[in-house]
Design a protein around this motif. Structure first.
Motif, short mmCIF file in Angstrom:
data_model
loop_
_atom_site.label_atom_id
_atom_site.label_comp_id
_atom_site.label_asym_id
_atom_site.label_seq_id
_atom_site.Cartn_x
_atom_site.Cartn_y
_atom_site.Cartn_z
N VAL B 5 37.50 52.19 52.28
CA VAL B 5 36.70 51.27 52.84
C VAL B 5 36.53 50.89 54.30
O VAL B 5 35.71 50.76 55.07
CB VAL B 5 36.22 50.13 52.12
CG1 VAL B 5 35.59 50.36 50.54
CG2 VAL B 5 37.67 49.48 51.42
N PHE B 6 37.97 50.63 54.68
CA PHE B 6 38.15 50.45 56.04
C PHE B 6 39.39 51.19 56.77
O PHE B 6 40.22 51.49 56.29
CB PHE B 6 38.70 48.93 56.18
CG PHE B 6 37.56 48.10 55.72
CD1 PHE B 6 36.32 47.91 56.52
CD2 PHE B 6 37.69 47.16 54.68
CE1 PHE B 6 35.44 46.98 56.12
CE2 PHE B 6 36.74 46.18 53.95
CZ PHE B 6 35.46 46.28 55.08
N LEU B 7 39.13 51.33 58.15
CA LEU B 7 40.17 51.85 58.78
C LEU B 7 40.58 50.67 59.88
O LEU B 7 39.77 49.81 60.22
CB LEU B 7 39.47 52.81 59.75
CG LEU B 7 40.42 53.44 61.02
CD1 LEU B 7 41.67 54.20 60.45
CD2 LEU B 7 39.50 54.35 61.95
N ILE B 140 59.61 44.41 50.16
CA ILE B 140 58.36 44.87 49.43
C ILE B 140 57.38 44.93 50.03
O ILE B 140 56.44 44.09 50.68
CB ILE B 140 58.22 43.78 48.38
CG1 ILE B 140 59.51 43.67 47.40
CG2 ILE B 140 56.91 44.00 47.42
CD1 ILE B 140 59.07 42.78 46.10
N GLY B 141 56.98 46.41 50.55
CA GLY B 141 55.63 46.63 51.11
C GLY B 141 55.82 46.19 52.65
O GLY B 141 56.86 45.91 53.24
N SER B 142 54.71 46.42 53.43
CA SER B 142 54.78 46.08 54.87
C SER B 142 53.27 45.66 55.39
O SER B 142 52.24 45.94 54.74
CB SER B 142 55.29 47.22 55.57
OG SER B 142 54.19 48.19 55.60
N ASP B 147 45.70 52.15 62.46
CA ASP B 147 45.18 53.30 61.54
C ASP B 147 45.46 53.67 60.06
O ASP B 147 45.24 54.47 59.48
CB ASP B 147 45.90 54.67 62.47
CG ASP B 147 45.50 54.88 63.70
OD1 ASP B 147 44.26 54.46 63.84
OD2 ASP B 147 46.21 55.24 64.55
N ASP B 148 45.83 52.31 59.51
CA ASP B 148 46.06 52.20 58.03
C ASP B 148 44.51 52.47 57.62
O ASP B 148 43.79 51.80 58.10
CB ASP B 148 46.71 50.93 57.56
CG ASP B 148 48.01 51.06 57.73
OD1 ASP B 148 48.95 52.01 57.87
OD2 ASP B 148 48.76 49.82 57.21
N ILE B 149 44.53 53.10 56.15
CA ILE B 149 43.24 53.04 55.79
C ILE B 149 43.25 52.22 54.41
O ILE B 149 44.23 52.40 53.56
CB ILE B 149 42.75 54.47 55.40
CG1 ILE B 149 42.60 55.14 56.71
CG2 ILE B 149 41.75 54.39 54.28
CD1 ILE B 149 42.23 56.54 56.53
N LEU B 150 42.35 51.23 54.29
CA LEU B 150 42.23 50.63 52.92
C LEU B 150 41.19 51.29 51.85
O LEU B 150 40.14 51.57 52.50
CB LEU B 150 41.81 49.22 53.65
CG LEU B 150 42.70 48.44 54.36
CD1 LEU B 150 42.16 46.95 54.45
CD2 LEU B 150 44.21 48.14 53.72
#
Lengths: 217, 284
Positions: B5-7, B140-142, B147-150
């Motif tokens: 859905v999102f970049l 735990i996670g970041s 450029d992450d894609i959700l």
């Protein structure tokens, strides 16, 4: 052994129970037992419980139960839990590299305690320690039973970063930092053993009630 | 069905996936985590027809820029923010239909600190110890990066637009006294409730350090380490209060003067440096 507990409402949805203001093996054993019963019996509205040396807290669901009802459920469990002797869980061996590079405060401790570094190391690595509680950081075990000869106050100004795996002592306690973290304990060595692996199926190596031994690497 | 859905064109100052929190791991020293402003989380999820604790984005301050890769329903809650979709101002506290190719920016904050972005279906994320909430300090996670894609796993369905009122975010907190009442004289407790405290720059998801009239302890600040909760107010050795938040430690050795009642906790998520905070005593 009967103890008189003090109850307090902690925020809107936690029952706080204080068994003792001081560290006591038998009382801590009772608390661990009460915790086990709580998570097994799951009184109505129970969400979670956690504890420290001499106290325990239970979170409850306000939409299902009340402070009064949860307090009553806990007090019944407490009065049904009598402890006559300390029993323990697994024994965990922690290999430690004790030297000036890993033991950031070994020199200071040696001065303060008027013992040689080797004496401190020998005393620390010959004891068997009880895990009273986990807190402060994920997997940070508070170990009791430190030999009186190496009791030393924590640092006046905490370090901004204590490296992961550092083995520290403070007053009558010893413990291992599972993560890089600020901290005020006197550091005498370091282990490569991972006490906290968040992505593992079992993220925690040590549990309250376990016994811990440190061995020289 | 996983849908991108999102970049993330710009992650902003500090954006995390947060949900209702990590329940049942404080026994191992793991904080509850979760959205600091839980009311905003719940409202965002309501607006996009999710269950109330679904993973949302918790956006600290401004600067985040997202490119929509598909059509989706979203909603913003929490801080009073100026939000632009293709340069046009849109409403928070309302369901929005976003079209593939549109750009969303959180531009400015008029009030508050954390904006929550919910998407219909929730954001897909690694679940660790029962929660998607990110806590970098405990590995735990970041945070979101460029450029992450959700993604979400709900197909696009027709939703009718919902609106909801923004809650009141005053900086007044009702406190239940204890459990370390014995560490403070009645005079000091009165002092705590009769004065306002300023929010310092030491402000994170772990806690809010306050500065104001010093509170004196009886016989030192230390108590035998005991459990603390989201909303615990410790009085440090220097007499100043700290309020513990969602990522706060599970046990603490400073005397706790009281705990903020559950209904007021959400407001802590919108507190900023320089704000003035007051407390009142309730029986709870």
């Amino acid at each position: 052994m009967k103890v008189t507990c003090e109850y307090a409402k902690m925020g809107s949805n936690h029952v706080f129970v204080r068994f003792s203001h001081v560290i006591d093996k038998l009382i801590n054993q009772q608390i661990r037992q009460v915790y086990q019963t709580l998570i097994t019996k799951q009184p109505l509205g129970f969400i979670e419980a956690y504890f420290a040396y001499g106290s325990l807290t239970v979170q409850f669901d306000l939409t299902i139960t009340t402070y009064k009802a949860m307090k009553k459920a806990i007090s019944l469990i407490i009065s049904d839990t009598t402890i006559t002797k300390v029993t323990s869980g697994n024994e965990v061996i922690i290999p430690v590299t004790y030297n000036n590079e890993t033991g950031l405060d070994l020199d200071y401790a040696s001065d303060y305690l008027k013992l040689s570094k080797d004496e401190i190391i020998d005393i620390h690595s010959s004891g068997q320690y009880l895990v009273y509680m986990i807190g402060f950081l994920p997997g940070f075990c508070y170990l009791g039973g430190l030999d009186k000869r190496i009791h030393i106050p924590r640092k006046k100004t905490p370090r901004l970063i204590v490296p992961k795996g550092s083995v520290g002592i403070a007053a009558s306690q010893t413990g291992v930092y599972p993560l890089d973290s600020p901290g005020g304990w006197q550091i005498i060595g370091r282990t490569n053993l991972k006490l906290y692996k968040p992505y593992d199926k079992s993220p925690f190596l040590i549990l309250p009630g376990d016994k811990v031994r440190f061995i020289k690497k | 069905m996983i849908r991108q859905v999102f970049l993330i064109k710009n992650p902003g100052m500090y954006t995390l996936i947060q949900d209702g929190g990590r329940i049942g791991f404080r026994h191992y020293g793991v904080p509850v985590s979760g959205a600091v402003d839980k009311k905003a989380l719940n409202q965002a999820n309501y607006l996009v027809y999710n269950s109330k604790d679904c993973p949302c984005l918790e956006i600290l301050s401004t600067g985040i820029e997202l490119l929509a890769l598909d059509d989706c329903y979203i909603a913003f809650t929490g801080a009073l923010a100026t939000i632009l979709v293709d340069q046009q101002v849109v409403n928070s506290f309302q369901t929005l239909l976003i079209k593939s190719g549109q750009t969303i920016i959180v531009k400015a904050l008029k009030s508050g600190l954390r904006t929550y972005l919910g998407v219909h279906g929730g954001f897909v994320s690694d679940i660790l110890m029962g929660s998607a909430s990110v806590d970098e300090r405990i590995l735990i996670g970041s945070r979101l990066k460029r450029d992450d894609i959700l993604t979400t796993n709900e197909p696009l369905t027709n939703l009718s637009i919902r609106t909801i009122k923004r809650p009141v975010y005053d900086n007044h907190y009702r406190v239940i006294i204890g459990p370390d009442k014995h560490k403070f004289s009645p005079k000091e407790i009165k002092k705590f409730f009769n004065n306002s405290y300023k929010v310092t720059a030491k402000l994170s998801r772990m806690g809010i350090n306050l500065k104001g009239n010093k509170i004196e302890h009886i016989d030192g600040a230390d108590v035998l380490s005991h459990p603390v909760i989201f909303g615990s107010i410790q009085i440090l050795a220097n007499g100043q209060p700290i309020i513990l938040l969602a990522d706060g430690q599970t046990t603490g050795g400073y005397a706790v003067i009281g705990n903020i009642c559950d209904d007021d906790l959400y407001k802590l998520g919108q507190v900023k440096t320089g704000d003035l905070i007051t407390f009142s005593k309730i029986k709870g």
